[in-house]
Design a protein around this motif. Sequence first.
Motif, PDB file in Angstrom:
ATOM      1  N   LEU A 154       0.833  -1.204   0.000  1.00 58.36           N
ATOM      2  CA  LEU A 154       0.000   0.000   0.000  1.00 58.36           C
ATOM      3  C   LEU A 154       0.869   1.255   0.000  1.00 58.36           C
ATOM      4  O   LEU A 154       0.504   2.284  -0.574  1.00 58.36           O
ATOM      5  CB  LEU A 154      -0.948  -0.003   1.204  1.00 58.36           C
ATOM      6  CG  LEU A 154      -2.009  -1.110   1.188  1.00 58.36           C
ATOM      7  CD1 LEU A 154      -2.963  -0.962   2.362  1.00 58.36           C
ATOM      8  CD2 LEU A 154      -2.791  -1.101  -0.118  1.00 58.36           C
ATOM      9  N   LYS A 171      -4.866   9.336   4.771  1.00 55.95           N
ATOM     10  CA  LYS A 171      -5.566   8.293   4.015  1.00 55.95           C
ATOM     11  C   LYS A 171      -4.838   6.961   3.985  1.00 55.95           C
ATOM     12  O   LYS A 171      -5.400   5.961   3.586  1.00 55.95           O
ATOM     13  CB  LYS A 171      -5.841   8.779   2.595  1.00 55.95           C
ATOM     14  CG  LYS A 171      -6.732   9.999   2.642  1.00 55.95           C
ATOM     15  CD  LYS A 171      -7.314  10.382   1.324  1.00 55.95           C
ATOM     16  CE  LYS A 171      -8.323  11.513   1.539  1.00 55.95           C
ATOM     17  NZ  LYS A 171      -8.629  12.220   0.311  1.00 55.95           N
ATOM     18  N   LEU A 172      -3.562   6.969   4.390  1.00 54.34           N
ATOM     19  CA  LEU A 172      -2.846   5.697   4.383  1.00 54.34           C
ATOM     20  C   LEU A 172      -2.390   5.288   5.794  1.00 54.34           C
ATOM     21  O   LEU A 172      -2.898   4.316   6.345  1.00 54.34           O
ATOM     22  CB  LEU A 172      -1.640   5.760   3.438  1.00 54.34           C
ATOM     23  CG  LEU A 172      -0.787   4.496   3.434  1.00 54.34           C
ATOM     24  CD1 LEU A 172      -1.564   3.328   2.863  1.00 54.34           C
ATOM     25  CD2 LEU A 172       0.495   4.702   2.650  1.00 54.34           C
ATOM     26  N   PRO A 175      -5.290   5.391   8.879  1.00 54.58           N
ATOM     27  CA  PRO A 175      -6.296   4.326   8.771  1.00 54.58           C
ATOM     28  C   PRO A 175      -5.694   2.922   8.850  1.00 54.58           C
ATOM     29  O   PRO A 175      -6.281   2.031   9.457  1.00 54.58           O
ATOM     30  CB  PRO A 175      -6.921   4.551   7.391  1.00 54.58           C
ATOM     31  CG  PRO A 175      -6.549   5.914   6.990  1.00 54.58           C
ATOM     32  CD  PRO A 175      -5.295   6.277   7.706  1.00 54.58           C
ATOM     33  N   ALA A 176      -4.511   2.741   8.261  1.00 54.67           N
ATOM     34  CA  ALA A 176      -3.900   1.412   8.287  1.00 54.67           C
ATOM     35  C   ALA A 176      -3.506   1.031   9.707  1.00 54.67           C
ATOM     36  O   ALA A 176      -3.534  -0.145  10.067  1.00 54.67           O
ATOM     37  CB  ALA A 176      -2.678   1.378   7.377  1.00 54.67           C
TER      38      ALA A 176
END
Lengths: 258, 240
Positions: A154, A171-172, A175-176
Amino acid sequence: MARLNARGLLSLRGAVLPLGALSLWWMVTSLGLVRGPLVVTPVQVVAVPFLDASGRELWAALGTSMARVLAGGLIGGLIGLTAGYLTGLYRLAALGLSPTVHSIRQVALFAWIPLLTAWFGNGEATKLVFTALSAFFPLFLATEQGIRQVPRPLVDVASVLNLTYLTRITKLYLPAALPSIYIGLQIAVLSAWIGTIGAEYAIGNGRGLGSFIASGRDQFRMDIVLAGVITLAAGGVLLNSLATRLSHALSPWTKDLR
Amino acid sequence: MNAHLTHAVVIRDLSRSFKGKTVLDHISLDIPAGQFVALLGESGSGKTTLLRALAGLDDDAESKGHYSRPDNVSVLFQDSRLLPWKTVIDNVKLGLRRPDARAAAEAMLADVGLGDKATAWPSTLSGGQKQRASLARSLLRAPALLLADEPFGALDALTRLRMQALLMRLVEHQRPTIILVTHDVDEALLLADRILVLKDGHIAEDHAVSLAHPRHQHQTELSLLRARLLASLGVEAGNL
Protein backbone atom coordinates in the motif's frame (compact mmCIF):
# COMPACT_ATOMS: atom_id res chain seq x y z
CA MET A 1 -36.94 -15.08 16.56
CA ALA A 2 -36.00 -18.49 17.94
CA ARG A 3 -32.40 -17.73 17.18
CA LEU A 4 -32.60 -14.36 18.89
CA ASN A 5 -34.03 -15.97 22.04
CA ALA A 6 -31.37 -18.62 22.09
CA ARG A 7 -28.72 -15.96 21.75
CA GLY A 8 -30.39 -13.90 24.50
CA LEU A 9 -30.30 -16.90 26.84
CA LEU A 10 -26.69 -17.59 25.99
CA SER A 11 -25.69 -14.01 26.80
CA LEU A 12 -27.24 -14.47 30.26
CA ARG A 13 -24.75 -17.24 31.06
CA GLY A 14 -22.18 -14.65 32.04
CA ALA A 15 -24.48 -13.35 34.77
CA VAL A 16 -24.68 -16.68 36.62
CA LEU A 17 -21.51 -16.31 38.66
CA PRO A 18 -22.03 -12.69 39.84
CA LEU A 19 -25.70 -13.37 40.68
CA GLY A 20 -24.68 -16.48 42.62
CA ALA A 21 -22.08 -14.52 44.60
CA LEU A 22 -24.60 -11.76 45.26
CA SER A 23 -27.21 -14.27 46.55
CA LEU A 24 -24.63 -15.89 48.78
CA TRP A 25 -23.59 -12.50 50.18
CA TRP A 26 -27.20 -11.52 50.73
CA MET A 27 -28.02 -14.83 52.48
CA VAL A 28 -24.95 -14.82 54.70
CA THR A 29 -25.54 -11.24 55.87
CA SER A 30 -29.33 -11.24 56.20
CA LEU A 31 -29.40 -14.58 58.06
CA GLY A 32 -26.86 -13.17 60.47
CA LEU A 33 -24.33 -15.93 59.80
CA VAL A 34 -21.54 -13.35 59.81
CA ARG A 35 -21.62 -10.35 62.13
CA GLY A 36 -19.32 -7.44 62.82
CA PRO A 37 -18.91 -3.72 62.33
CA LEU A 38 -17.50 -4.20 58.81
CA VAL A 39 -20.28 -6.51 57.56
CA VAL A 40 -22.88 -4.81 55.35
CA THR A 41 -25.80 -6.19 53.35
CA PRO A 42 -26.27 -5.73 49.56
CA VAL A 43 -29.32 -3.58 50.28
CA GLN A 44 -27.26 -1.17 52.39
CA VAL A 45 -24.71 -0.85 49.61
CA VAL A 46 -27.38 -0.14 47.00
CA ALA A 47 -29.14 2.38 49.25
CA VAL A 48 -26.12 4.34 50.48
CA PRO A 49 -25.61 6.54 47.35
CA PHE A 50 -29.23 7.71 47.65
CA LEU A 51 -30.17 7.76 51.33
CA ASP A 52 -26.99 8.67 53.17
CA ALA A 53 -25.53 12.19 53.33
CA SER A 54 -21.93 10.96 52.94
CA GLY A 55 -23.04 8.35 50.42
CA ARG A 56 -24.69 10.95 48.16
CA GLU A 57 -21.27 12.49 47.54
CA LEU A 58 -20.67 9.52 45.24
CA TRP A 59 -22.33 11.25 42.28
CA ALA A 60 -20.22 14.39 42.43
CA ALA A 61 -17.14 12.20 42.95
CA LEU A 62 -18.02 10.13 39.89
CA GLY A 63 -18.51 13.27 37.77
CA THR A 64 -15.16 14.70 38.89
CA SER A 65 -13.31 11.45 38.18
CA MET A 66 -14.89 11.16 34.74
CA ALA A 67 -13.93 14.73 33.83
CA ARG A 68 -10.41 14.05 35.11
CA VAL A 69 -10.00 10.79 33.19
CA LEU A 70 -11.25 12.39 29.98
CA ALA A 71 -9.04 15.48 30.29
CA GLY A 72 -5.91 13.60 31.38
CA GLY A 73 -6.57 10.75 28.98
CA LEU A 74 -7.00 13.14 26.06
CA ILE A 75 -3.73 14.94 26.81
CA GLY A 76 -1.72 11.76 27.34
CA GLY A 77 -3.45 9.95 24.48
CA LEU A 78 -2.74 12.70 21.95
CA ILE A 79 0.90 12.90 22.99
CA GLY A 80 1.16 9.09 22.77
CA LEU A 81 -0.48 9.07 19.35
CA THR A 82 1.86 11.74 18.00
CA ALA A 83 5.01 10.25 19.50
CA GLY A 84 4.03 6.76 18.33
CA TYR A 85 3.37 8.08 14.83
CA LEU A 86 6.79 9.72 14.67
CA THR A 87 8.74 6.75 16.01
CA GLY A 88 6.71 4.36 13.85
CA LEU A 89 7.45 6.25 10.66
CA TYR A 90 10.85 7.86 11.08
CA ARG A 91 14.04 6.00 11.80
CA LEU A 92 15.57 9.07 13.42
CA ALA A 93 12.67 9.45 15.85
CA ALA A 94 12.69 5.73 16.54
CA LEU A 95 16.41 5.77 17.33
CA GLY A 96 16.18 8.96 19.41
CA LEU A 97 12.93 8.47 21.29
CA SER A 98 11.94 4.80 21.45
CA PRO A 99 14.71 3.47 23.73
CA THR A 100 13.99 6.20 26.30
CA VAL A 101 10.23 5.66 26.28
CA HIS A 102 10.59 1.88 26.39
CA SER A 103 12.93 2.17 29.39
CA ILE A 104 10.73 4.63 31.29
CA ARG A 105 7.79 2.31 30.65
CA GLN A 106 9.46 -0.33 32.82
CA VAL A 107 8.93 1.88 35.89
CA ALA A 108 5.74 0.71 37.63
CA LEU A 109 3.13 3.39 37.08
CA PHE A 110 2.40 4.05 40.74
CA ALA A 111 6.08 4.51 41.51
CA TRP A 112 5.72 7.86 39.73
CA ILE A 113 3.39 9.29 42.37
CA PRO A 114 6.05 10.34 44.94
CA LEU A 115 8.05 11.99 42.19
CA LEU A 116 5.03 13.70 40.62
CA THR A 117 3.79 15.04 43.96
CA ALA A 118 7.28 16.43 44.56
CA TRP A 119 7.20 18.17 41.19
CA PHE A 120 3.56 19.20 40.87
CA GLY A 121 2.32 19.27 44.48
CA ASN A 122 -0.68 17.52 46.04
CA GLY A 123 -3.33 19.05 43.80
CA GLU A 124 -5.04 18.68 40.48
CA ALA A 125 -1.88 18.94 38.38
CA THR A 126 -0.36 15.74 39.74
CA LYS A 127 -3.58 13.78 39.19
CA LEU A 128 -3.88 15.02 35.62
CA VAL A 129 -0.24 14.31 34.81
CA PHE A 130 -0.54 10.84 36.29
CA THR A 131 -3.70 10.09 34.29
CA ALA A 132 -2.04 11.41 31.14
CA LEU A 133 0.97 9.21 31.80
CA SER A 134 -1.29 6.16 32.22
CA ALA A 135 -2.95 6.81 28.85
CA PHE A 136 0.29 7.73 27.10
CA PHE A 137 2.13 4.39 27.18
CA PRO A 138 -0.53 2.07 25.70
CA LEU A 139 -1.37 4.51 22.89
CA PHE A 140 2.28 5.21 22.16
CA LEU A 141 3.11 1.50 21.84
CA ALA A 142 0.01 0.65 19.80
CA THR A 143 0.45 3.56 17.38
CA GLU A 144 4.16 2.88 16.90
CA GLN A 145 3.39 -0.79 16.19
CA GLY A 146 0.45 0.03 13.91
CA ILE A 147 2.38 2.52 11.78
CA ARG A 148 5.30 0.11 11.41
CA GLN A 149 2.97 -2.60 10.15
CA VAL A 150 1.42 -0.57 7.32
CA PRO A 151 1.63 -3.02 4.39
CA ARG A 152 4.51 -2.23 2.04
CA PRO A 153 2.32 -2.82 -1.09
CA LEU A 154 0.00 0.00 0.00
CA VAL A 155 2.97 2.30 0.62
CA ASP A 156 4.02 1.54 -2.98
CA VAL A 157 0.56 2.54 -4.19
CA ALA A 158 0.81 5.84 -2.33
CA SER A 159 4.13 6.52 -3.97
CA VAL A 160 2.92 5.52 -7.46
CA LEU A 161 -0.14 7.76 -7.08
CA ASN A 162 2.10 10.67 -6.00
CA LEU A 163 0.06 11.25 -2.85
CA THR A 164 0.96 14.40 -0.90
CA TYR A 165 2.43 14.08 2.59
CA LEU A 166 -0.85 15.09 4.22
CA THR A 167 -2.86 12.63 2.13
CA ARG A 168 -0.42 9.86 3.02
CA ILE A 169 -0.93 10.51 6.74
CA THR A 170 -4.70 10.88 6.67
CA LYS A 171 -5.57 8.29 4.02
CA LEU A 172 -2.85 5.70 4.38
CA TYR A 173 -0.83 5.59 7.61
CA LEU A 174 -3.48 6.52 10.17
CA PRO A 175 -6.30 4.33 8.77
CA ALA A 176 -3.90 1.41 8.29
CA ALA A 177 -2.73 1.75 11.89
CA LEU A 178 -6.27 2.09 13.27
CA PRO A 179 -6.85 -1.57 14.24
CA SER A 180 -3.71 -1.47 16.36
CA ILE A 181 -4.55 2.01 17.69
CA TYR A 182 -8.00 0.77 18.76
CA ILE A 183 -6.51 -1.97 20.89
CA GLY A 184 -4.21 0.65 22.37
CA LEU A 185 -7.19 2.94 22.96
CA GLN A 186 -9.08 0.26 24.89
CA ILE A 187 -6.08 -0.44 27.09
CA ALA A 188 -5.34 3.28 27.45
CA VAL A 189 -8.89 4.10 28.56
CA LEU A 190 -8.83 1.47 31.31
CA SER A 191 -5.27 2.36 32.26
CA ALA A 192 -6.24 6.04 32.51
CA TRP A 193 -9.29 5.16 34.63
CA ILE A 194 -7.18 3.08 37.02
CA GLY A 195 -4.61 5.89 37.01
CA THR A 196 -7.19 8.54 37.89
CA ILE A 197 -8.74 6.55 40.72
CA GLY A 198 -5.30 5.47 41.95
CA ALA A 199 -3.97 9.03 42.02
CA GLU A 200 -7.08 10.25 43.85
CA TYR A 201 -6.79 7.42 46.34
CA ALA A 202 -3.07 7.86 46.92
CA ILE A 203 -3.13 11.66 47.18
CA GLY A 204 -6.36 11.58 49.17
CA ASN A 205 -7.45 15.22 49.08
CA GLY A 206 -9.93 16.82 46.71
CA ARG A 207 -13.02 15.29 45.15
CA GLY A 208 -13.12 12.07 43.12
CA LEU A 209 -14.07 8.41 43.29
CA GLY A 210 -10.67 7.44 44.70
CA SER A 211 -10.86 9.98 47.52
CA PHE A 212 -14.48 8.96 48.12
CA ILE A 213 -13.43 5.34 48.68
CA ALA A 214 -10.43 6.43 50.79
CA SER A 215 -12.62 8.52 53.09
CA GLY A 216 -15.16 5.66 53.37
CA ARG A 217 -12.32 3.41 54.47
CA ASP A 218 -11.14 5.99 57.06
CA GLN A 219 -14.66 6.11 58.55
CA PHE A 220 -14.95 2.28 58.53
CA ARG A 221 -17.98 2.65 56.24
CA MET A 222 -17.89 -0.59 54.24
CA ASP A 223 -21.18 0.28 52.50
CA ILE A 224 -19.60 3.45 51.11
CA VAL A 225 -16.40 1.64 50.11
CA LEU A 226 -18.34 -1.10 48.31
CA ALA A 227 -20.68 1.36 46.57
CA GLY A 228 -17.55 3.19 45.42
CA VAL A 229 -15.91 0.02 44.15
CA ILE A 230 -19.04 -1.02 42.23
CA THR A 231 -19.28 2.47 40.68
CA LEU A 232 -15.61 2.23 39.75
CA ALA A 233 -16.26 -1.00 37.88
CA ALA A 234 -19.35 0.46 36.17
CA GLY A 235 -17.29 3.50 35.13
CA GLY A 236 -14.68 1.20 33.61
CA VAL A 237 -17.33 -0.69 31.65
CA LEU A 238 -18.84 2.59 30.44
CA LEU A 239 -15.47 3.96 29.29
CA ASN A 240 -14.63 0.69 27.56
CA SER A 241 -17.90 0.71 25.64
CA LEU A 242 -17.32 4.38 24.70
CA ALA A 243 -13.91 3.42 23.29
CA THR A 244 -15.44 0.53 21.31
CA ARG A 245 -18.20 2.74 19.92
CA LEU A 246 -15.68 5.38 18.92
CA SER A 247 -13.57 2.72 17.18
CA HIS A 248 -16.53 1.36 15.25
CA ALA A 249 -17.80 4.81 14.26
CA LEU A 250 -14.36 5.72 12.92
CA SER A 251 -13.91 2.52 10.88
CA PRO A 252 -17.15 1.79 9.01
CA TRP A 253 -15.32 -0.44 6.52
CA THR A 254 -14.83 -3.12 9.19
CA LYS A 255 -18.59 -3.47 9.72
CA ASP A 256 -18.74 -6.75 7.79
CA LEU A 257 -15.75 -8.16 9.63
CA ARG A 258 -17.04 -7.58 13.13
CA MET B 1 19.19 12.72 -29.19
CA ASN B 2 16.38 12.85 -31.71
CA ALA B 3 15.50 9.24 -31.05
CA HIS B 4 14.64 10.21 -27.46
CA LEU B 5 11.87 12.49 -28.62
CA THR B 6 9.86 9.76 -30.35
CA HIS B 7 10.59 7.16 -27.69
CA ALA B 8 8.48 7.17 -24.55
CA VAL B 9 10.95 5.00 -22.66
CA VAL B 10 14.70 4.99 -23.17
CA ILE B 11 16.78 2.66 -21.02
CA ARG B 12 20.60 2.69 -21.11
CA ASP B 13 22.85 0.15 -19.40
CA LEU B 14 20.42 -0.30 -16.56
CA SER B 15 21.63 -2.64 -13.81
CA ARG B 16 20.04 -3.49 -10.51
CA SER B 17 21.34 -5.71 -7.77
CA PHE B 18 20.08 -6.64 -4.36
CA LYS B 19 22.64 -7.48 -1.65
CA GLY B 20 25.27 -8.14 -4.31
CA LYS B 21 23.04 -10.38 -6.42
CA THR B 22 22.62 -8.96 -9.93
CA VAL B 23 19.02 -9.06 -11.13
CA LEU B 24 19.20 -6.69 -14.11
CA ASP B 25 22.40 -6.78 -16.15
CA HIS B 26 23.12 -3.78 -18.42
CA ILE B 27 19.73 -3.51 -20.10
CA SER B 28 19.31 -1.06 -22.97
CA LEU B 29 15.90 -0.62 -24.54
CA ASP B 30 13.93 1.95 -26.55
CA ILE B 31 10.15 1.88 -26.55
CA PRO B 32 8.27 4.14 -29.01
CA ALA B 33 5.32 6.11 -27.66
CA GLY B 34 2.09 4.14 -27.80
CA GLN B 35 3.73 0.74 -28.14
CA PHE B 36 2.31 -2.21 -26.19
CA VAL B 37 5.26 -4.25 -24.94
CA ALA B 38 4.89 -7.61 -23.24
CA LEU B 39 7.75 -8.72 -21.01
CA LEU B 40 8.05 -12.50 -20.73
CA GLY B 41 10.48 -14.47 -18.66
CA GLU B 42 10.81 -17.21 -16.12
CA SER B 43 10.51 -16.43 -12.41
CA GLY B 44 13.61 -14.58 -11.28
CA SER B 45 14.49 -13.36 -14.78
CA GLY B 46 14.18 -9.74 -13.64
CA LYS B 47 10.81 -8.77 -15.22
CA THR B 48 9.29 -7.33 -12.08
CA THR B 49 12.57 -5.68 -11.09
CA LEU B 50 12.68 -3.85 -14.43
CA LEU B 51 9.09 -2.72 -13.97
CA ARG B 52 9.68 -1.55 -10.38
CA ALA B 53 12.80 0.31 -11.50
CA LEU B 54 10.76 2.21 -14.10
CA ALA B 55 8.04 2.86 -11.52
CA GLY B 56 10.61 4.30 -9.11
CA LEU B 57 9.82 1.66 -6.50
CA ASP B 58 13.31 0.26 -5.92
CA ASP B 59 15.00 2.54 -3.40
CA ASP B 60 16.49 -0.53 -1.74
CA ALA B 61 18.43 -1.67 -4.84
CA GLU B 62 21.99 -0.84 -5.86
CA SER B 63 21.46 0.94 -9.19
CA LYS B 64 23.57 1.63 -12.24
CA GLY B 65 22.71 3.10 -15.63
CA HIS B 66 19.81 5.41 -16.34
CA TYR B 67 16.47 5.66 -18.03
CA SER B 68 14.02 8.32 -19.12
CA ARG B 69 10.28 7.91 -19.13
CA PRO B 70 7.18 10.14 -19.03
CA ASP B 71 6.25 11.75 -15.69
CA ASN B 72 2.68 10.59 -15.88
CA VAL B 73 2.99 6.88 -15.02
CA SER B 74 0.35 4.49 -13.68
CA VAL B 75 1.12 1.10 -12.22
CA LEU B 76 -1.23 -1.87 -12.26
CA PHE B 77 -0.21 -4.51 -9.72
CA GLN B 78 -1.06 -8.19 -9.60
CA ASP B 79 -3.22 -7.61 -6.53
CA SER B 80 -5.63 -4.71 -6.74
CA ARG B 81 -4.09 -2.84 -3.76
CA LEU B 82 -7.24 -0.89 -3.02
CA LEU B 83 -7.23 0.82 0.37
CA PRO B 84 -9.72 -1.21 2.45
CA TRP B 85 -10.86 1.91 4.34
CA LYS B 86 -11.89 3.85 1.22
CA THR B 87 -14.98 3.20 -0.87
CA VAL B 88 -14.42 2.05 -4.43
CA ILE B 89 -14.88 5.52 -5.90
CA ASP B 90 -12.64 7.15 -3.27
CA ASN B 91 -9.97 4.60 -4.15
CA VAL B 92 -10.31 5.34 -7.85
CA LYS B 93 -9.93 9.10 -7.40
CA LEU B 94 -7.38 8.86 -4.57
CA GLY B 95 -4.92 11.72 -4.73
CA LEU B 96 -6.46 13.27 -7.86
CA ARG B 97 -6.52 17.04 -7.48
CA ARG B 98 -9.02 17.89 -10.20
CA PRO B 99 -12.31 19.65 -9.52
CA ASP B 100 -14.16 17.09 -11.64
CA ALA B 101 -12.39 14.09 -10.07
CA ARG B 102 -15.60 12.59 -8.73
CA ALA B 103 -17.54 12.82 -11.99
CA ALA B 104 -14.57 11.49 -13.95
CA ALA B 105 -14.18 8.59 -11.49
CA GLU B 106 -17.88 7.78 -11.82
CA ALA B 107 -17.61 7.72 -15.60
CA MET B 108 -14.50 5.55 -15.46
CA LEU B 109 -16.21 3.12 -13.06
CA ALA B 110 -19.15 2.86 -15.43
CA ASP B 111 -16.65 2.16 -18.21
CA VAL B 112 -15.16 -0.81 -16.38
CA GLY B 113 -18.64 -2.08 -15.49
CA LEU B 114 -18.61 -1.07 -11.81
CA GLY B 115 -21.06 1.82 -12.06
CA ASP B 116 -23.21 0.35 -9.28
CA LYS B 117 -20.28 -0.35 -6.94
CA ALA B 118 -19.03 3.23 -6.49
CA THR B 119 -19.93 3.45 -2.81
CA ALA B 120 -19.17 -0.20 -1.94
CA TRP B 121 -16.26 -1.18 0.32
CA PRO B 122 -13.46 -3.06 -1.49
CA SER B 123 -13.89 -6.06 0.83
CA THR B 124 -17.31 -6.70 -0.74
CA LEU B 125 -15.96 -7.00 -4.31
CA SER B 126 -14.89 -10.18 -6.12
CA GLY B 127 -11.30 -10.58 -7.31
CA GLY B 128 -12.22 -9.57 -10.85
CA GLN B 129 -14.19 -6.54 -9.66
CA LYS B 130 -11.28 -5.38 -7.49
CA GLN B 131 -8.96 -5.59 -10.47
CA ARG B 132 -11.46 -3.61 -12.56
CA ALA B 133 -11.47 -0.90 -9.89
CA SER B 134 -7.69 -0.96 -9.88
CA LEU B 135 -7.66 -0.63 -13.68
CA ALA B 136 -10.07 2.31 -13.39
CA ARG B 137 -7.73 3.96 -10.83
CA SER B 138 -4.77 3.54 -13.19
CA LEU B 139 -6.49 4.76 -16.35
CA LEU B 140 -8.34 7.69 -14.75
CA ARG B 141 -4.96 9.41 -14.59
CA ALA B 142 -4.65 9.10 -18.40
CA PRO B 143 -1.09 7.85 -18.03
CA ALA B 144 1.48 8.30 -20.79
CA LEU B 145 3.04 5.07 -19.55
CA LEU B 146 1.15 2.15 -18.01
CA LEU B 147 3.28 -0.37 -16.15
CA ALA B 148 1.40 -3.61 -15.48
CA ASP B 149 2.88 -6.37 -13.32
CA GLU B 150 0.95 -9.56 -14.10
CA PRO B 151 -2.32 -7.70 -13.51
CA PHE B 152 -4.49 -10.67 -14.51
CA GLY B 153 -2.27 -13.40 -13.12
CA ALA B 154 -4.43 -14.10 -10.07
CA LEU B 155 -7.74 -14.19 -11.94
CA ASP B 156 -9.59 -17.26 -13.20
CA ALA B 157 -9.28 -18.03 -16.92
CA LEU B 158 -12.64 -16.57 -17.98
CA THR B 159 -12.28 -13.39 -15.94
CA ARG B 160 -8.78 -13.01 -17.36
CA LEU B 161 -10.10 -13.09 -20.93
CA ARG B 162 -12.73 -10.47 -20.08
CA MET B 163 -10.13 -8.26 -18.42
CA GLN B 164 -7.80 -8.52 -21.41
CA ALA B 165 -10.62 -7.45 -23.73
CA LEU B 166 -11.53 -4.62 -21.36
CA LEU B 167 -7.95 -3.38 -21.22
CA MET B 168 -7.68 -3.37 -25.02
CA ARG B 169 -10.97 -1.49 -25.36
CA LEU B 170 -10.00 1.14 -22.76
CA VAL B 171 -6.49 1.87 -24.06
CA GLU B 172 -7.72 2.14 -27.65
CA HIS B 173 -8.48 5.84 -27.17
CA GLN B 174 -5.84 6.84 -24.61
CA ARG B 175 -3.05 4.99 -26.43
CA PRO B 176 -0.56 4.98 -23.56
CA THR B 177 2.75 3.20 -23.87
CA ILE B 178 2.27 -0.09 -22.05
CA ILE B 179 4.74 -2.49 -20.49
CA LEU B 180 2.99 -5.67 -19.41
CA VAL B 181 4.89 -8.22 -17.35
CA THR B 182 3.32 -11.63 -17.77
CA HIS B 183 3.92 -15.35 -17.42
CA ASP B 184 1.26 -16.06 -19.97
CA VAL B 185 2.62 -16.49 -23.52
CA ASP B 186 -0.89 -16.39 -25.02
CA GLU B 187 -1.69 -13.16 -23.22
CA ALA B 188 1.46 -11.61 -24.67
CA LEU B 189 0.62 -12.90 -28.18
CA LEU B 190 -2.96 -11.64 -28.09
CA LEU B 191 -2.27 -8.18 -26.69
CA ALA B 192 1.22 -6.93 -27.48
CA ASP B 193 2.85 -5.15 -30.45
CA ARG B 194 6.22 -6.36 -29.26
CA ILE B 195 7.32 -9.24 -27.07
CA LEU B 196 10.55 -9.22 -25.08
CA VAL B 197 11.97 -12.28 -23.37
CA LEU B 198 14.08 -11.56 -20.32
CA LYS B 199 16.67 -14.14 -19.28
CA ASP B 200 19.11 -13.81 -16.37
CA GLY B 201 18.67 -10.07 -16.24
CA HIS B 202 19.15 -9.22 -19.90
CA ILE B 203 16.93 -9.08 -22.98
CA ALA B 204 17.34 -12.43 -24.76
CA GLU B 205 14.72 -11.98 -27.50
CA ASP B 206 12.83 -9.11 -29.06
CA HIS B 207 9.91 -9.92 -31.42
CA ALA B 208 7.56 -7.54 -33.23
CA VAL B 209 3.95 -8.75 -33.57
CA SER B 210 2.33 -6.84 -36.38
CA LEU B 211 -0.99 -8.71 -36.65
CA ALA B 212 -4.07 -6.50 -36.35
CA HIS B 213 -6.49 -6.76 -33.41
CA PRO B 214 -8.62 -8.63 -32.50
CA ARG B 215 -6.36 -11.63 -32.74
CA HIS B 216 -7.02 -15.26 -31.99
CA GLN B 217 -4.68 -17.97 -30.90
CA HIS B 218 -4.88 -20.11 -34.04
CA GLN B 219 -3.47 -17.57 -36.48
CA THR B 220 -0.38 -19.10 -38.09
CA GLU B 221 1.98 -16.24 -37.28
CA LEU B 222 1.01 -16.48 -33.61
CA SER B 223 1.35 -20.28 -33.53
CA LEU B 224 4.89 -20.12 -34.87
CA LEU B 225 5.89 -17.38 -32.47
CA ARG B 226 4.25 -19.23 -29.58
CA ALA B 227 6.37 -22.34 -30.22
CA ARG B 228 9.51 -20.19 -30.34
CA LEU B 229 8.68 -18.28 -27.18
CA LEU B 230 7.78 -21.44 -25.27
CA ALA B 231 11.04 -23.04 -26.38
CA SER B 232 13.04 -20.03 -25.22
CA LEU B 233 11.21 -20.19 -21.88
CA GLY B 234 12.24 -23.83 -21.53
CA VAL B 235 8.91 -25.46 -22.48
CA GLU B 236 8.79 -27.94 -25.37
CA ALA B 237 5.36 -27.25 -26.92
CA GLY B 238 5.27 -30.68 -28.61
CA ASN B 239 5.19 -32.41 -25.24
CA LEU B 240 1.82 -30.99 -24.22
